[in-house]
Design an enzyme around this catalytic site. Sequence first.
Site, PDB file in Angstrom:
ATOM      1  CE  LYS A  56     -39.681  60.291 -10.130  1.00  0.00           C
ATOM      2  NZ  LYS A  56     -38.623  61.225 -10.572  1.00  0.00           N
ATOM      3  CB  SER A 128     -40.033  64.301  -9.229  1.00  0.00           C
ATOM      4  OG  SER A 128     -39.097  63.823 -10.146  1.00  0.00           O
ATOM      5  CB  SER A 152     -36.031  64.503 -10.300  1.00  0.00           C
ATOM      6  OG  SER A 152     -36.791  65.645 -10.559  1.00  0.00           O
TER       7      SER A 152
END
Length: 193
Positions: A56, A128, A152
Site C-alpha cells: 500500500k 483505503s 481499511s
Amino acid sequence: ELTQMFLARLKRLDAKLACVVTLTEERALAQARARDEDLAQGRWRGPLHGIPWVAKDLLAVKGHPTTWGSEPFRAQQFTYDSAVVERLDARGAILIAKVSLGELAWGDVWFGGKTKTPWKLDEGSSGSSAGPASATAAGAVVFAIGSETCGSIVSPSRVCGCSSLRPTFGRVSRAGAMELSWTMDKLGPLCRS
C-alpha cells in the site's frame, strides 16, 4: 520468471483496476536475481523466498515515491524503507509495486482515479487498502500489505473477496508508514481466498 509473470499481469490488469501507483520493476528484477543466487548457493530465506507482493502506497520504499494517494505528495520520497518492507526483503519476498490507497487513507479514490474491484469493474474496491485488495483478488500478486485504522483492511477484503488479517494494535511495526491515527493504525496482509 515468477516475478516477470506477476509484473506483466499487474501491468495488464491495472488498465481496468486503476490500482498501481508505482511499479518497482527494476528493484523487483534485481531482488529476483539475488534470490535465485541465494538458492544456487543453498541459502533459502523461508516460505516467502521469491514470492511477489505489493505494498500500500503509505509504506516508505527507498528510491520510490510514497504518495499517500494524494496529488500534493506525488513526488514525495523517503531515504529509507519502512520496517515492513525491510522485514519482507530479509525473508526474500519480492516487492513489485506500490499500489493505491484512497487519498490520505480515506476510501478508494486517489489522484489516479477510483480503484475497482476485479469482480465488478463499475464499483470501487472500498476502503483505503483498495489497491492491495484489488491487485491481490485479481491474481496480479500473491499477497499485499495494507493498513487499517477503522476498516481499511476488512472492508476492501470483503468487497474483493480476499482473506486478510488485521493484527492486534502494535503487533506489527508501523515505522516508515504514514500515520493516520497513532493509537489505531495497524498493518496487515491481504491474500486470495
